[in-house]
Design a protein around this motif. Structure first.
Motif, PDB file in Angstrom:
ATOM      1  N   TYR A  25       0.852  -1.200   0.000  1.00 10.33           N
ATOM      2  CA  TYR A  25       0.000   0.000   0.000  1.00 10.33           C
ATOM      3  C   TYR A  25       0.880   1.239   0.000  1.00 10.33           C
ATOM      4  N   VAL A  26       0.369   2.197  -0.705  1.00  9.09           N
ATOM      5  CA  VAL A  26       1.079   3.488  -0.677  1.00  9.09           C
ATOM      6  C   VAL A  26       0.040   4.589  -0.485  1.00  9.09           C
ATOM      7  N   LEU A  27       0.475   5.750   0.045  1.00 15.55           N
ATOM      8  CA  LEU A  27      -0.404   6.918   0.233  1.00 15.55           C
ATOM      9  C   LEU A  27      -0.048   7.916  -0.850  1.00 15.55           C
ATOM     10  N   GLU A  28      -1.056   8.351  -1.524  1.00 16.82           N
ATOM     11  CA  GLU A  28      -0.807   9.295  -2.600  1.00 16.82           C
ATOM     12  C   GLU A  28      -1.903  10.357  -2.611  1.00 16.82           C
ATOM     13  N   GLY A  29      -1.600  11.515  -3.130  1.00 14.50           N
ATOM     14  CA  GLY A  29      -2.604  12.562  -3.352  1.00 14.50           C
ATOM     15  C   GLY A  29      -2.823  13.436  -2.138  1.00 14.50           C
ATOM     16  N   ASP A  30      -3.752  14.339  -2.291  1.00 12.53           N
ATOM     17  CA  ASP A  30      -4.087  15.278  -1.226  1.00 12.53           C
ATOM     18  C   ASP A  30      -5.594  15.421  -1.164  1.00 12.53           C
ATOM     19  N   PRO A  31      -6.244  15.112  -0.192  1.00  8.75           N
ATOM     20  CA  PRO A  31      -5.678  14.418   0.972  1.00  8.75           C
ATOM     21  C   PRO A  31      -5.133  13.044   0.557  1.00  8.75           C
ATOM     22  N   PRO A  32      -4.232  12.564   1.297  1.00  7.73           N
ATOM     23  CA  PRO A  32      -3.586  11.287   0.934  1.00  7.73           C
ATOM     24  C   PRO A  32      -4.576  10.121   0.910  1.00  7.73           C
ATOM     25  N   GLN A  33      -4.472   9.371  -0.133  1.00  5.20           N
ATOM     26  CA  GLN A  33      -5.337   8.180  -0.310  1.00  5.20           C
ATOM     27  C   GLN A  33      -4.442   6.924  -0.339  1.00  5.20           C
ATOM     28  N   ARG A  34      -5.031   5.869   0.223  1.00 10.33           N
ATOM     29  CA  ARG A  34      -4.274   4.625   0.235  1.00 10.33           C
ATOM     30  C   ARG A  34      -4.527   3.843  -1.079  1.00 10.33           C
ATOM     31  N   ARG A  35      -3.478   3.305  -1.685  1.00  7.69           N
ATOM     32  CA  ARG A  35      -3.626   2.580  -2.956  1.00  7.69           C
ATOM     33  C   ARG A  35      -2.679   1.377  -2.944  1.00  7.69           C
ATOM     34  N   PHE A  36      -3.167   0.281  -3.534  1.00 10.75           N
ATOM     35  CA  PHE A  36      -2.335  -0.927  -3.551  1.00 10.75           C
ATOM     36  C   PHE A  36      -1.552  -0.978  -4.874  1.00 10.75           C
ATOM     37  N   VAL A  37      -0.298  -1.204  -4.724  1.00  6.92           N
ATOM     38  CA  VAL A  37       0.563  -1.245  -5.922  1.00  6.92           C
ATOM     39  C   VAL A  37       1.174  -2.663  -6.050  1.00  6.92           C
ATOM     40  N   LEU A  38       0.951  -3.293  -7.271  1.00  2.38           N
ATOM     41  CA  LEU A  38       1.521  -4.640  -7.490  1.00  2.38           C
ATOM     42  C   LEU A  38       3.014  -4.567  -7.754  1.00  2.38           C
ATOM     43  N   ASN A  39       3.693  -5.629  -7.245  1.00  3.01           N
ATOM     44  CA  ASN A  39       5.135  -5.688  -7.447  1.00  3.01           C
ATOM     45  C   ASN A  39       5.411  -6.569  -8.677  1.00  3.01           C
ATOM     46  N   TRP A  40       5.291  -5.967  -9.869  1.00  2.00           N
ATOM     47  CA  TRP A  40       5.300  -6.739 -11.113  1.00  2.00           C
ATOM     48  C   TRP A  40       6.598  -7.522 -11.320  1.00  2.00           C
ATOM     49  N   GLY A  41       7.660  -6.968 -10.954  1.00  2.00           N
ATOM     50  CA  GLY A  41       8.951  -7.655 -11.135  1.00  2.00           C
ATOM     51  C   GLY A  41       8.985  -8.992 -10.422  1.00  2.00           C
ATOM     52  N   SER A  42       8.548  -8.926  -9.161  1.00  2.00           N
ATOM     53  CA  SER A  42       8.548 -10.181  -8.380  1.00  2.00           C
ATOM     54  C   SER A  42       7.539 -11.182  -8.942  1.00  2.00           C
ATOM     55  N   ILE A  43       6.362 -10.613  -9.319  1.00  2.00           N
ATOM     56  CA  ILE A  43       5.307 -11.530  -9.833  1.00  2.00           C
ATOM     57  C   ILE A  43       5.792 -12.248 -11.088  1.00  2.00           C
ATOM     58  N   ILE A  44       6.331 -11.494 -12.009  1.00  2.00           N
ATOM     59  CA  ILE A  44       6.781 -12.100 -13.266  1.00  2.00           C
ATOM     60  C   ILE A  44       7.898 -13.111 -12.984  1.00  2.00           C
ATOM     61  N   THR A  45       8.781 -12.752 -12.126  1.00  2.00           N
ATOM     62  CA  THR A  45       9.866 -13.682 -11.777  1.00  2.00           C
ATOM     63  C   THR A  45       9.282 -14.980 -11.215  1.00  2.00           C
ATOM     64  N   ALA A  46       8.290 -14.796 -10.331  1.00  2.00           N
ATOM     65  CA  ALA A  46       7.690 -15.989  -9.704  1.00  2.00           C
ATOM     66  C   ALA A  46       6.999 -16.861 -10.746  1.00  2.00           C
ATOM     67  N   ILE A  47       6.211 -16.201 -11.616  1.00  2.00           N
ATOM     68  CA  ILE A  47       5.492 -16.980 -12.648  1.00  2.00           C
ATOM     69  C   ILE A  47       6.492 -17.718 -13.538  1.00  2.00           C
TER      70      ILE A  47
ATOM     71  N   LEU B 220       8.955 -22.472 -15.484  1.00  2.00           N
ATOM     72  CA  LEU B 220      10.193 -23.177 -15.808  1.00  2.00           C
ATOM     73  C   LEU B 220      10.282 -24.513 -15.067  1.00  2.00           C
ATOM     74  N   ALA B 221       9.924 -24.411 -13.777  1.00  2.00           N
ATOM     75  CA  ALA B 221       9.961 -25.649 -12.981  1.00  2.00           C
ATOM     76  C   ALA B 221       8.980 -26.678 -13.537  1.00  2.00           C
ATOM     77  N   SER B 222       7.779 -26.195 -13.917  1.00  2.00           N
ATOM     78  CA  SER B 222       6.772 -27.120 -14.461  1.00  2.00           C
ATOM     79  C   SER B 222       7.268 -27.733 -15.776  1.00  2.00           C
ATOM     80  N   TYR B 223       7.813 -26.857 -16.626  1.00  2.00           N
ATOM     81  CA  TYR B 223       8.303 -27.329 -17.921  1.00  2.00           C
ATOM     82  C   TYR B 223       9.388 -28.385 -17.738  1.00  2.00           C
ATOM     83  N   LEU B 224      10.306 -28.046 -16.818  1.00  2.00           N
ATOM     84  CA  LEU B 224      11.401 -29.002 -16.601  1.00  2.00           C
ATOM     85  C   LEU B 224      10.870 -30.323 -16.043  1.00  2.00           C
ATOM     86  N   SER B 225       9.859 -30.202 -15.174  1.00  2.00           N
ATOM     87  CA  SER B 225       9.262 -31.437 -14.614  1.00  2.00           C
ATOM     88  C   SER B 225       8.607 -32.253 -15.727  1.00  2.00           C
TER      89      SER B 225
END
Lengths: 476, 457
Positions: free
Chosen positions: A26-48, A53-58
């Motif tokens: 979550y991050v706070l942005e804007g005025d007044p500050p609003q809470r917003r959820f931000v995806l961590n795309w780098g980690s997600i793509i790495t995980a997928i 890869l593991a499935s393919y190799l299996s």
């Protein structure tokens, strides 16, 4: 918590956000500050990617294990399964495995399984020429020449420049009398892949082409085709074929002269001797043929064509021919008593000469040796036709047709001759019409049947076969 | 099916035996009669006096029947056909001829007989038989459908159809072949079935007092079905190879059989045929290498004629006039059936009640000894059950064992091979004689044509 405790106030501190996750925060942005959820795309793509890869190799490992361990296919490497560009190596290994299995099945006389497995080998690995040649050979042994030729022609796009494929194709076309296919292969299929065999100097290929032209388009075209190959006319190996072309264009003397010259140049060539005697017999030069056959037989005493030409040249069976004919015929029978192919050739000769006693002896021998009367029963009937004993031939054919209709049907031209001979011309004409329809796309077979009809004394039937002739009419 | 060529020939077939002149004459006479009689049956003689001698009433009936069948035929052709029919009727059924002459013959009976006659002699009617490709058995079953009193179920009709084909073969092998080849015209088939149906009705109307006799037809039908297969598929000829051993000597042989009763046996030694024994239905003959064929008579000839029968004795026993009765208790194992031929010869067959294979066949020989052949190791060759091993016992003592190694059905056997060779320039036994000389020369001098290796198969 105690129920009596006061409820704590709701925390309204904007800085107090939930703890971040590996996949977002979550991050706070804007005025007044609003809470917003931000995806961590780098980690997600790495995980997928990692999971994929593991499935393919299996999966790949499982597939490799299935091939290598469960099915026991040798030569399959894990890396070939893993890397798609290398998967053709796996296909090749499977193809090679199928080929081995097919060969084993064929050796065990499990013919159906052998052919199915060899086909699987070719499907898995179309460029595997060994598998293709083996499958074609299986079809050839099974008498399915069309399938054999199709199998080899399909291989042209993968192995056009391989001489093994070229030779196999030419040979099977010649053996099975598929001359139209042979011309298509030499003039269209192979050149389309950049292989121009006819431009080379291979005499065997050139002779094959001339022979095919002779069978498909006639002697005049064949003479032109032969002339297109420099030096072919002077080659002794070409002499028998060229002599045949000369004979068919009416230049019999020239044919005999051509063969005589070639014989002098290559006295050890059995095919030349054979063709010379055949031409001499065809021209009615009995003494020439007799002398040449004696020389041929003396040179090659255990060669089937030499023996058969000797028997044929002494075929009067009278006077000075009688004793040598009997001696060589008995020798032939003794030598080839258990060789149906050689005996078939003698049977065919006996039929064409009207030696019904010899044809019947061969028939009895076949029954004794193989408990099988065919094809010698057919030769016997044909020999009766040749001698003009149509009633006896008719009786024998009727007897055979009760339980051996398929074999009798296979030689329907024989039935036509017998019908014609006993006066059933209407039935004979119907069979000839049927043969005419059947041989519409098979000029070689039509010509062979025509030759048989003429040589057995049925020129009208031969004319009906080639020219269509009159439609069947009422009984004579 | 008895295959052993030596089952009833206890001596070596080529061995010389003292000949009895009287028996020889009798056999010759019988053979002559056998050779001549089919021709007299086949020949139709026209005797103008017989037709004119017919009373006007019966003559008119006959004329109407023929005119109905041959509407466009001129009177001369009709007269000729009627005369031929009268002659045929007199030869085949004197009673029917008398009934016709007396005007007492049943209309349907006369009609059916004329149909059959014209079917057998199309040259008299001038109408060729129409071809039919329908399965012969199915055609017979369908035609039998009109006789619902004879067979109520499909299975019964099929069994009756099989019996009809056997019956037809007994009457005329040409007609049977025409039926099996699909060449028999529907009218002719129906007529023949009508005659057959009349025979069956007459047979059933007879009171069978002996249950042992009444039990045999069902056993015979089951036996045929189990061992020979459906009638249209039954083989017309058989070739087999085997060995026969008496414990000391083993002889190799090849045997050919063809319906109705032709046989030829090759006796083989060291890969060469050293003797041929054959019977073509009229003449028993033999030949040795390099010699012309000779006729044989006497016990040797009788033995060969005895084993020339194509089918087992149970097959068609009713049609040929033999009597059969169940000797064992109904339901007991094995089934024992005795068959007495019209000439008095009696044979006892033993049959497995489960497989219906023939287990043995036995008879009392002229010396009073029990002569028995036992069969085992059956295998199927096409529709036929063939015993692989046959053992011959005399009074319970094993005399010889025959083993069949190779069997082929309908492999193109022509009737001519059973006939005595009539002076060809080169015949099979000349060839064998030549091979023998060549083999001896090769053995002696190490020269000459070598015989192919692996003589013994």
């Amino acid at each position: 918590m105690n129920p009596q405790d006061p409820i704590p106030p709701i925390r309204m501190d904007p800085a107090a956000l939930p703890a971040p996750k590996w996949w977002g925060r979550y991050v706070l942005e804007g005025d007044p500050p609003q809470r917003r959820f931000v995806l961590n795309w780098g980690s997600i793509i790495t995980a997928i990617c990692s999971v994929a890869l593991a499935s393919y190799l299996s999966a790949v490992t499982a597939l490799w294990g299935y091939y290598s361990v469960r099915r026991g296919i040798p030569g399959i490497r894990w890396v070939d399964v893993v890397l798609p560009p290398r998967f053709s190596h796996v296909q090749d290994a499977i193809g090679a495995f199928y080929l081995t299995e097919a060969k084993e099945a064929w050796a065990k006389r499990e013919y159906s399984k052998g052919i199915v497995t060899a086909r699987a080998a070719v499907v898995k690995s179309p460029a595997n020429l060994d598998a293709r040649l083996f499958l074609a050979d299986c079809w050839r042994q099974a008498g399915r020449y069309e399938e054999a030729i199709r199998t080899l022609r399909d291989g042209i796009k993968y192995n056009a420049s391989d001489s093994r494929l070229q030779i196999a194709l030419v040979e099977i076309c010649l053996v099975s009398n598929r001359f139209t296919d042979l011309l298509a292969v030499l003039r269209t299929d192979l050149p389309a892949m950049g292989v121009r065999l006819l431009d080379g100097s291979d005499r065997a290929i050139q002779l094959a082409e001339v022979r095919a032209v002779l069978e498909v388009s006639g002697a005049a075209e064949a003479a032109r085709a032969a002339g297109a190959h420099p030096g072919l006319v002077d080659d002794p190996a070409a002499a028998p074929l060229l002599a045949r072309i000369d004979r068919e264009t009416g230049r019999k003397e020239q044919a005999l002269e051509h063969l005589r010259t070639a014989r002098e140049r290559a006295p050890k060539d059995a095919a030349l001797q054979d063709a010379y005697i055949e031409t001499a017999l065809d021209m009615g030069k009995a003494d020439d043929a007799r002398t040449a056959s004696e020389q041929f037989f003396a040179e090659f005493p255990r060669l089937v064509p030499a023996q058969l030409r000797f028997i044929e040249a002494h075929g009067s069976r009278k006077g000075r021919d009688e004793s040598p004919w009997a001696a060589v015929t008995l020798g032939f029978l003794a030598q080839h008593r258990r060789e149906p192919e050689a005996l078939s050739q003698l049977g065919s000769l006996a039929a064409s000469k009207g030696w019904s006693d010899l044809a019947f002896l061969l028939y009895e021998n076949s029954l004794e040796e193989n408990l099988m009367g065919f094809p010698f029963a057919t030769y016997y009937v044909a020999s009766l036709v040749k001698t003009g004993d149509f009633q006896e031939a008719d009786t024998a054919l009727r007897e055979l047709s009760i339980r051996n209709g398929a074999q009798v049907q296979a030689a329907s031209y024989l039935t036509a001759m017998v019908d014609w001979g006993v006066g059933r011309e209407s039935e004979a004409a119907q069979i000839i019409q049927q043969l005419r329809r059947e041989t519409e796309n098979d000029p070689h077979r039509r010509r062979t049947i025509e030759d048989v009809l003429r040589s057995f004394g049925f020129p009208k039937a031969a004319d009906q076969l080639t020219a269509g002739g009159p439609q069947p009419t009422g009984k004579k | 099916m008895t295959i052993s060529p030596f089952v009833h020939t206890r001596s070596y077939p080529l061995a010389r035996r003292p000949r009895r002149r009287r028996e020889w004459k009798w056999i010759l006479l019988v053979l002559l009669v056998a050779a001549i009689s089919p021709r007299t049956n086949a020949q139709i003689t026209v005797d103008a006096r017989s037709l004119s001698a017919l009373a006007p009433g019966p003559h008119q009936r006959l004329d109407q029947q023929f005119k109905r069948r041959l509407p466009s035929a001129p009177q001369a052709v009709l007269n000729r056909a009627e005369q031929a029919f009268l002659d045929h009727l007199r030869q085949t059924s004197g009673m029917a001829a008398e009934q016709l002459a007396a005007g007492r013959i049943d209309e349907d009976d006369l009609s059916a007989r004329i149909d059959v006659f014209l079917g057998d002699h199309p040259e008299l009617s001038g109408t060729p038989a129409s071809a039919s490709t329908e399965a012969p058995r199915a055609r017979v079953v369908e035609a039998l459908g009109r006789n619902s009193d004879l067979a109520k179920t499909d299975a019964e009709r099929q069994a009756l159809a099989d019996r009809f084909i056997v019956w037809l073969g007994g009457l005329s092998s040409t007609a049977r072949d025409a039926l099996l080849a699909g060449r028999m015209a529907p009218d002719e088939l129906q007529s023949r079935i009508d005659v057959f149906a009349a025979d069956v009705r007459a047979e059933r109307s007879r009171v069978v007092s002996d249950p042992a006799v009444a039990a045999v037809p069902a056993i015979a039908d089951a036996f045929e079905k189990a061992n020979l297969g459906p009638v249209p598929e039954r083989a017309d000829s058989i070739c087999c190879r085997g060995t026969e051993s008496d414990g000391a000597v083993t002889r190799e042989f090849v045997m050919f059989k063809k319906r109705p009763g032709s046989i030829r046996i090759h006796i083989i030694q060291d890969g060469l045929v050293v003797g041929v024994l054959a019977y073509d239905g009229a003449t028993v003959w033999r030949q040795v290498p390099g010699r012309p064929p000779t006729r044989i008579v006497g016990p040797e000839a009788d033995s060969l004629v005895g084993i020339a029968r194509f089918d087992n004795l149970l097959v068609g026993y009713r049609e040929r006039g033999a009597k059969a009765r169940l000797e064992s208790i109904p339901g007991a194992s094995p089934i024992r059936v005795s068959i007495r031929e019209s000439n008095g010869a009696e044979v006892t067959e033993t049959i497995d009640p489960v497989t219906y294979n023939e287990l043995s066949t036995g008879r009392r020989d002229s010396a009073g000894k029990w002569d028995e052949t036992r069969f085992r190791e059956y295998r199927k060759v096409g529709p036929l059950s063939v015993p692989g091993v046959q053992e011959h016992y005399v009074d319970g003592v094993l005399r010889s064992t025959t083993r069949i190694s190779d069997v082929r059905l309908d492999s193109g056997v022509l009737s001519r091979i059973f006939s005595m060779p009539s002076n060809p320039r080169i015949d099979y036994m000349d060839f064998m004689g030549g091979l023998e000389i060549l083999a001896q020369a090769a053995k002696k001098n190490g020269t000459g044509v070598q015989l192919p290796p692996g003589q013994k198969k």
